[in-house]
Design a protein around this motif. Structure first.
Motif, PDB file in Angstrom:
ATOM      1  N   ASP A  89      -9.470  12.800 -16.686  1.00  0.00           N
ATOM      2  CA  ASP A  89      -8.631  13.988 -16.837  1.00  0.00           C
ATOM      3  C   ASP A  89      -7.496  14.060 -15.823  1.00  0.00           C
ATOM      4  O   ASP A  89      -6.633  14.939 -15.910  1.00  0.00           O
ATOM      5  N   ALA A  90      -7.448  13.132 -14.872  1.00  0.00           N
ATOM      6  CA  ALA A  90      -6.384  13.120 -13.858  1.00  0.00           C
ATOM      7  C   ALA A  90      -5.436  11.942 -14.028  1.00  0.00           C
ATOM      8  O   ALA A  90      -4.485  11.804 -13.248  1.00  0.00           O
ATOM      9  N   ARG A  91      -5.643  11.121 -15.021  1.00  0.00           N
ATOM     10  CA  ARG A  91      -4.805   9.935 -15.202  1.00  0.00           C
ATOM     11  C   ARG A  91      -3.401  10.330 -15.629  1.00  0.00           C
ATOM     12  O   ARG A  91      -3.193  11.321 -16.310  1.00  0.00           O
ATOM     13  N   GLY A  92      -2.447   9.539 -15.183  1.00  0.00           N
ATOM     14  CA  GLY A  92      -1.055   9.770 -15.534  1.00  0.00           C
ATOM     15  C   GLY A  92      -0.323  10.687 -14.575  1.00  0.00           C
ATOM     16  O   GLY A  92       0.867  10.936 -14.739  1.00  0.00           O
ATOM     17  N   ALA A  93      -1.005  11.180 -13.543  1.00  0.00           N
ATOM     18  CA  ALA A  93      -0.385  12.109 -12.593  1.00  0.00           C
ATOM     19  C   ALA A  93       0.003  11.429 -11.283  1.00  0.00           C
ATOM     20  O   ALA A  93       0.419  12.085 -10.346  1.00  0.00           O
ATOM     21  N   GLY A  94      -0.159  10.111 -11.201  1.00  0.00           N
ATOM     22  CA  GLY A  94       0.285   9.382 -10.019  1.00  0.00           C
ATOM     23  C   GLY A  94      -0.799   9.017  -9.027  1.00  0.00           C
ATOM     24  O   GLY A  94      -0.522   8.389  -8.006  1.00  0.00           O
ATOM     25  N   ALA A  95      -2.061   9.373  -9.303  1.00  0.00           N
ATOM     26  CA  ALA A  95      -3.130   9.077  -8.349  1.00  0.00           C
ATOM     27  C   ALA A  95      -3.360   7.580  -8.201  1.00  0.00           C
ATOM     28  O   ALA A  95      -3.521   7.079  -7.086  1.00  0.00           O
ATOM     29  N   GLY A  96      -3.378   6.851  -9.305  1.00  0.00           N
ATOM     30  CA  GLY A  96      -3.591   5.405  -9.239  1.00  0.00           C
ATOM     31  C   GLY A  96      -2.508   4.715  -8.435  1.00  0.00           C
ATOM     32  O   GLY A  96      -2.788   3.885  -7.563  1.00  0.00           O
ATOM     33  N   GLU A  97      -1.276   5.081  -8.704  1.00  0.00           N
ATOM     34  CA  GLU A  97      -0.156   4.487  -7.968  1.00  0.00           C
ATOM     35  C   GLU A  97      -0.226   4.855  -6.486  1.00  0.00           C
ATOM     36  O   GLU A  97       0.039   4.014  -5.614  1.00  0.00           O
ATOM     37  N   ALA A  98      -0.600   6.092  -6.186  1.00  0.00           N
ATOM     38  CA  ALA A  98      -0.713   6.520  -4.787  1.00  0.00           C
ATOM     39  C   ALA A  98      -1.837   5.766  -4.074  1.00  0.00           C
ATOM     40  O   ALA A  98      -1.695   5.393  -2.902  1.00  0.00           O
ATOM     41  N   LEU A  99      -2.944   5.523  -4.759  1.00  0.00           N
ATOM     42  CA  LEU A  99      -4.047   4.770  -4.155  1.00  0.00           C
ATOM     43  C   LEU A  99      -3.635   3.325  -3.871  1.00  0.00           C
ATOM     44  O   LEU A  99      -3.933   2.781  -2.810  1.00  0.00           O
ATOM     45  N   ILE A 100      -2.928   2.714  -4.803  1.00  0.00           N
ATOM     46  CA  ILE A 100      -2.435   1.345  -4.582  1.00  0.00           C
ATOM     47  C   ILE A 100      -1.447   1.328  -3.425  1.00  0.00           C
ATOM     48  O   ILE A 100      -1.502   0.450  -2.557  1.00  0.00           O
ATOM     49  N   ALA A 101      -0.546   2.290  -3.381  1.00  0.00           N
ATOM     50  CA  ALA A 101       0.440   2.363  -2.294  1.00  0.00           C
ATOM     51  C   ALA A 101      -0.259   2.539  -0.944  1.00  0.00           C
ATOM     52  O   ALA A 101       0.180   1.977   0.067  1.00  0.00           O
ATOM     53  N   HIS A 102      -1.349   3.299  -0.933  1.00  0.00           N
ATOM     54  CA  HIS A 102      -2.117   3.499   0.295  1.00  0.00           C
ATOM     55  C   HIS A 102      -2.680   2.168   0.794  1.00  0.00           C
ATOM     56  O   HIS A 102      -2.571   1.846   1.983  1.00  0.00           O
ATOM     57  N   VAL A 103      -3.269   1.406  -0.108  1.00  0.00           N
ATOM     58  CA  VAL A 103      -3.833   0.106   0.275  1.00  0.00           C
ATOM     59  C   VAL A 103      -2.718  -0.836   0.711  1.00  0.00           C
ATOM     60  O   VAL A 103      -2.851  -1.549   1.714  1.00  0.00           O
ATOM     61  N   ARG A 104      -1.613  -0.823  -0.023  1.00  0.00           N
ATOM     62  CA  ARG A 104      -0.488  -1.695   0.349  1.00  0.00           C
ATOM     63  C   ARG A 104       0.004  -1.370   1.763  1.00  0.00           C
ATOM     64  O   ARG A 104       0.249  -2.266   2.575  1.00  0.00           O
ATOM     65  N   ALA A 105       0.169  -0.091   2.063  1.00  0.00           N
ATOM     66  CA  ALA A 105       0.646   0.314   3.391  1.00  0.00           C
ATOM     67  C   ALA A 105      -0.358  -0.096   4.461  1.00  0.00           C
ATOM     68  O   ALA A 105       0.031  -0.581   5.533  1.00  0.00           O
ATOM     69  N   TRP A 106      -1.651   0.093   4.173  1.00  0.00           N
ATOM     70  CA  TRP A 106      -2.687  -0.318   5.125  1.00  0.00           C
ATOM     71  C   TRP A 106      -2.610  -1.825   5.360  1.00  0.00           C
ATOM     72  O   TRP A 106      -2.662  -2.286   6.503  1.00  0.00           O
ATOM     73  N   ALA A 107      -2.496  -2.591   4.291  1.00  0.00           N
ATOM     74  CA  ALA A 107      -2.445  -4.050   4.397  1.00  0.00           C
ATOM     75  C   ALA A 107      -1.221  -4.502   5.184  1.00  0.00           C
ATOM     76  O   ALA A 107      -1.299  -5.417   6.015  1.00  0.00           O
ATOM     77  N   GLU A 108      -0.109  -3.852   4.956  1.00  0.00           N
ATOM     78  CA  GLU A 108       1.114  -4.197   5.695  1.00  0.00           C
ATOM     79  C   GLU A 108       0.939  -3.894   7.191  1.00  0.00           C
ATOM     80  O   GLU A 108       1.278  -4.725   8.034  1.00  0.00           O
ATOM     81  N   ARG A 109       0.405  -2.721   7.509  1.00  0.00           N
ATOM     82  CA  ARG A 109       0.167  -2.365   8.914  1.00  0.00           C
ATOM     83  C   ARG A 109      -0.796  -3.331   9.597  1.00  0.00           C
ATOM     84  O   ARG A 109      -0.708  -3.565  10.792  1.00  0.00           O
ATOM     85  N   ASN A 110      -1.720  -3.884   8.828  1.00  0.00           N
ATOM     86  CA  ASN A 110      -2.752  -4.752   9.379  1.00  0.00           C
ATOM     87  C   ASN A 110      -2.453  -6.235   9.208  1.00  0.00           C
ATOM     88  O   ASN A 110      -3.329  -7.072   9.457  1.00  0.00           O
ATOM     89  N   GLY A 111      -1.235  -6.557   8.797  1.00  0.00           N
ATOM     90  CA  GLY A 111      -0.785  -7.940   8.775  1.00  0.00           C
ATOM     91  C   GLY A 111      -1.284  -8.807   7.641  1.00  0.00           C
ATOM     92  O   GLY A 111      -1.255 -10.037   7.750  1.00  0.00           O
ATOM     93  N   SER A 112      -1.734  -8.219   6.553  1.00  0.00           N
ATOM     94  CA  SER A 112      -2.186  -9.021   5.413  1.00  0.00           C
ATOM     95  C   SER A 112      -0.996  -9.707   4.740  1.00  0.00           C
ATOM     96  O   SER A 112       0.094  -9.146   4.665  1.00  0.00           O
ATOM     97  N   ALA A 113      -1.243 -10.902   4.237  1.00  0.00           N
ATOM     98  CA  ALA A 113      -0.187 -11.662   3.561  1.00  0.00           C
ATOM     99  C   ALA A 113       0.083 -11.138   2.153  1.00  0.00           C
ATOM    100  O   ALA A 113       1.199 -11.269   1.642  1.00  0.00           O
ATOM    101  N   LYS A 114      -0.927 -10.563   1.522  1.00  0.00           N
ATOM    102  CA  LYS A 114      -0.761  -9.995   0.184  1.00  0.00           C
ATOM    103  C   LYS A 114      -1.922  -9.076  -0.132  1.00  0.00           C
ATOM    104  O   LYS A 114      -2.964  -9.117   0.524  1.00  0.00           O
ATOM    105  N   VAL A 115      -1.721  -8.253  -1.154  1.00  0.00           N
ATOM    106  CA  VAL A 115      -2.773  -7.436  -1.749  1.00  0.00           C
ATOM    107  C   VAL A 115      -2.943  -7.951  -3.174  1.00  0.00           C
ATOM    108  O   VAL A 115      -1.961  -8.166  -3.877  1.00  0.00           O
ATOM    109  N   TYR A 116      -4.176  -8.139  -3.585  1.00  0.00           N
ATOM    110  CA  TYR A 116      -4.421  -8.581  -4.959  1.00  0.00           C
ATOM    111  C   TYR A 116      -5.658  -7.891  -5.514  1.00  0.00           C
ATOM    112  O   TYR A 116      -6.468  -7.343  -4.778  1.00  0.00           O
ATOM    113  N   TRP A 117      -5.770  -7.898  -6.852  1.00  0.00           N
ATOM    114  CA  TRP A 117      -6.926  -7.299  -7.515  1.00  0.00           C
ATOM    115  C   TRP A 117      -7.083  -7.890  -8.896  1.00  0.00           C
ATOM    116  O   TRP A 117      -6.213  -8.613  -9.382  1.00  0.00           O
TER     117      TRP A 117
END
Length: 147
Positions: A89-117
């Protein structure tokens, strides 16, 4: 507006509801002991990470889990986004994209070469989002289950 917060021990009831929704979506079952151990590791283990997406009213509407691991093709770790789920009931409101962006930002701060799934080929709704925010690798996933 979606707010992303790190998973905390007091989030267990909210997480559990989303976790069961995620398992149902993938037609999977995990025993209660493994579910409990997973939550404990996500909130206490330095190697597994988790976050929740919350709506304007503070209701948990999505979850994400990730970990890093060494890689042979880089001197940096890779970040594997293992689980991502948004309540139907919450899909399409940007939560998925925000969660991915959160992981991406964390990975960038922590020096990861890439994020994959990975995702199921049949998961068309999520794949539309993934095609917008990431590049398909072209690889096919294989696995060998251990007894």
């Amino acid at each position: 507006m979606v707010e992303i917060t790190p998973l905390q021990p007091q989030d267990r009831p909210d997480w559990l509801e989303l976790w069961h929704g995620y398992l149902t979506f993938y037609e999977s079952e995990i025993d209660q002991a493994t579910t409990a151990a997973t939550f404990d590791r996500l909130t206490a283990d330095a190697e597994l990470h988790g976050a929740l997406a919350r709506d304007d009213d503070g209701h948990a509407i999505g979850l994400v889990h990730w970990l890093t691991h060494p890689a042979t093709w880089t001197r940096s770790d890779y970040c594997y986004l293992e689980d991502l789920f948004v309540a139907p009931d919450a899909r399409g409101a940007g939560a998925g994209e925000a969660l991915i962006a959160h992981v991406r930002a964390w990975a960038e701060r922590n020096g990861s070469a890439k994020v994959y799934w990975l995702t199921a080929e049949s998961n068309a709704t999520a794949r539309r989002l993934y095609d917008r925010v990431a590049d398909r690798s072209g690889f096919i996933h294989y696995q060998i289950r251990m007894p």
